[in-house]
Design an enzyme around this catalytic site. Structure first.
Site, mmCIF file in Angstrom:
data_model
loop_
_atom_site.group_PDB
_atom_site.id
_atom_site.type_symbol
_atom_site.label_atom_id
_atom_site.label_comp_id
_atom_site.label_asym_id
_atom_site.label_seq_id
_atom_site.Cartn_x
_atom_site.Cartn_y
_atom_site.Cartn_z
ATOM 1 N N GLY A 4 37.680 52.748 45.398
ATOM 2 C CA GLY A 4 39.000 52.203 45.705
ATOM 3 C C GLY A 4 38.886 51.313 46.930
ATOM 4 O O GLY A 4 37.805 51.141 47.481
ATOM 5 N N PRO A 5 40.007 50.747 47.383
ATOM 6 C CA PRO A 5 39.970 49.858 48.558
ATOM 7 C C PRO A 5 39.886 50.658 49.850
ATOM 8 O O PRO A 5 39.912 51.895 49.837
ATOM 9 C CB PRO A 5 41.320 49.128 48.466
ATOM 10 C CG PRO A 5 42.231 50.134 47.834
ATOM 11 C CD PRO A 5 41.364 50.877 46.835
ATOM 12 N N MET A 6 39.764 49.960 50.962
ATOM 13 C CA MET A 6 39.844 50.626 52.254
ATOM 14 C C MET A 6 41.201 51.313 52.393
ATOM 15 O O MET A 6 42.189 50.874 51.807
ATOM 16 C CB MET A 6 39.638 49.614 53.397
ATOM 17 C CG MET A 6 38.186 49.186 53.554
ATOM 18 S SD MET A 6 37.939 47.990 54.883
ATOM 19 C CE MET A 6 38.301 49.006 56.317
ATOM 20 N N PHE A 7 41.218 52.377 53.158
ATOM 21 C CA PHE A 7 42.444 53.150 53.456
ATOM 22 C C PHE A 7 43.007 53.874 52.220
ATOM 23 O O PHE A 7 44.188 54.195 52.176
ATOM 24 C CB PHE A 7 43.525 52.252 54.081
ATOM 25 C CG PHE A 7 43.015 51.405 55.209
ATOM 26 C CD1 PHE A 7 42.641 51.989 56.417
ATOM 27 C CD2 PHE A 7 42.867 50.036 55.056
ATOM 28 C CE1 PHE A 7 42.147 51.211 57.451
ATOM 29 C CE2 PHE A 7 42.373 49.250 56.087
ATOM 30 C CZ PHE A 7 42.016 49.836 57.295
ATOM 31 N N SER A 11 36.741 58.629 51.836
ATOM 32 C CA SER A 11 35.939 59.548 52.663
ATOM 33 C C SER A 11 36.589 60.921 52.711
ATOM 34 O O SER A 11 35.913 61.952 52.664
ATOM 35 C CB SER A 11 35.789 58.992 54.083
ATOM 36 O OG SER A 11 35.065 57.780 54.066
ATOM 37 N N GLU A 81 30.148 55.370 51.923
ATOM 38 C CA GLU A 81 29.963 53.922 52.090
ATOM 39 C C GLU A 81 28.779 53.414 51.258
ATOM 40 O O GLU A 81 27.986 52.587 51.707
ATOM 41 C CB GLU A 81 29.770 53.562 53.568
ATOM 42 C CG GLU A 81 30.896 54.034 54.483
ATOM 43 C CD GLU A 81 32.217 53.299 54.263
ATOM 44 O OE1 GLU A 81 32.261 52.343 53.453
ATOM 45 O OE2 GLU A 81 33.206 53.691 54.909
ATOM 46 N N CYS A 137 50.095 49.245 50.068
ATOM 47 C CA CYS A 137 50.172 47.866 50.570
ATOM 48 C C CYS A 137 50.874 47.851 51.930
ATOM 49 O O CYS A 137 51.991 48.369 52.072
ATOM 50 C CB CYS A 137 50.907 46.973 49.588
ATOM 51 S SG CYS A 137 51.112 45.277 50.188
ATOM 52 N N CYS A 169 48.584 45.102 47.839
ATOM 53 C CA CYS A 169 48.812 45.059 46.391
ATOM 54 C C CYS A 169 48.367 43.692 45.876
ATOM 55 O O CYS A 169 48.044 42.793 46.654
ATOM 56 C CB CYS A 169 50.285 45.309 46.080
ATOM 57 S SG CYS A 169 51.355 43.930 46.520
ATOM 58 N N HIS A 172 50.267 40.638 47.299
ATOM 59 C CA HIS A 172 50.101 40.296 48.716
ATOM 60 C C HIS A 172 48.637 40.152 49.122
ATOM 61 O O HIS A 172 48.319 40.117 50.310
ATOM 62 C CB HIS A 172 50.802 41.339 49.588
ATOM 63 C CG HIS A 172 52.292 41.289 49.447
ATOM 64 N ND1 HIS A 172 53.021 42.333 48.905
ATOM 65 C CD2 HIS A 172 53.173 40.303 49.733
ATOM 66 C CE1 HIS A 172 54.313 41.977 48.875
ATOM 67 N NE2 HIS A 172 54.420 40.762 49.356
HETATM 68 ZN ZN LIG Z 1 52.446 44.324 48.509
#
Ligand SMILES: [Zn+2]
Length: 191
Positions: A4-7, A11, A81, A137, A169, A172
């Site tokens: 998935g993306p960061m945040f 982890s 990572e 987002c 998202c 954005h």
């Molecule tokens: Zn968004």
């Protein structure tokens, strides 16, 4: 494979699974690339401050050299990572699975230009199980699958660096330009 993306809590999810393995009295070894200097040199850490002991290694060969002497004592292997390792991590994973080990890896699925990141696509393809997490987002609060780079940092792979990246998202996410419109830089080479 946790991705998935960061945040998005990758982890945190990795740490949760490794802790469950330890509760089940399975012996765990955990590794991360030494590029991840977030919070700890000898642990993996989530943004929500959970930690788990980890050895920092530079390359897949270093990981192998650190792991194999203790392999008889290890049942579960965690890697955080994982996107920063070379494709050799794929071969090593298959080898370890054939030796009866369970491997839990976490890593970014895509770069901040939305390209599949390093060995992660191959690891997702061969994994028994893939957990793809979303973040939130930072502009609108919708589920976020992208990592947006902010500003013009020359430090391309600053991990966990709040303020340099945001989850976004699709609406954005602006992959080909920084927020100020400047061009993005090349990705670092894999190790
Ligand atoms: Zn968004």
């Amino acid at each position: 494979m946790i991705t998935g993306p960061m945040f998005s809590g990758k982890s945190e999810e990795l740490i949760r699974r490794l802790k469950r393995a330890r509760i089940a009295r399975q012996r765990v070894a955990c590794f991360k690339p030494d590029i991840d200097l977030r919070y700890h040199r000898t642990a993996i850490a989530s943004h929500s401050s959970l930690t788990h002991d980890a050895s920092a290694v530079t390359t897949v060969e270093d990981l192998r050299a650190a792991l194999f002497p203790q392999l008889d004592q290890v049942e579960v292997i965690g890697v955080d990572e994982v996107q920063f390792f070379s494709d050799a991590i794929v071969t090593l994973s298959v080898e370890l699975v054939h030796l009866g080990k369970r491997i839990v890896m976490a890593g970014l699925d895509t770069t901040f230009t939305a390209e599949p990141f390093g060995p992660v696509p191959d690891l997702m393809a061969i994994a028994d199980e893939v957990t793809k997490l979303s973040a939130v987002c930072m502009v609108c609060g919708a589920p976020a699958i992208h990592t947006q780079r902010l500003g013009q940092s020359q430090e391309l792979v600053v991990v966990g660096a709040a303020g340099l990246y945001e989850a976004r998202c699709r609406a954005h996410f602006h992959p080909w330009a920084d927020e100020d419109g400047s061009e993005q830089l090349e990705l670092p080479s894999a190790r």
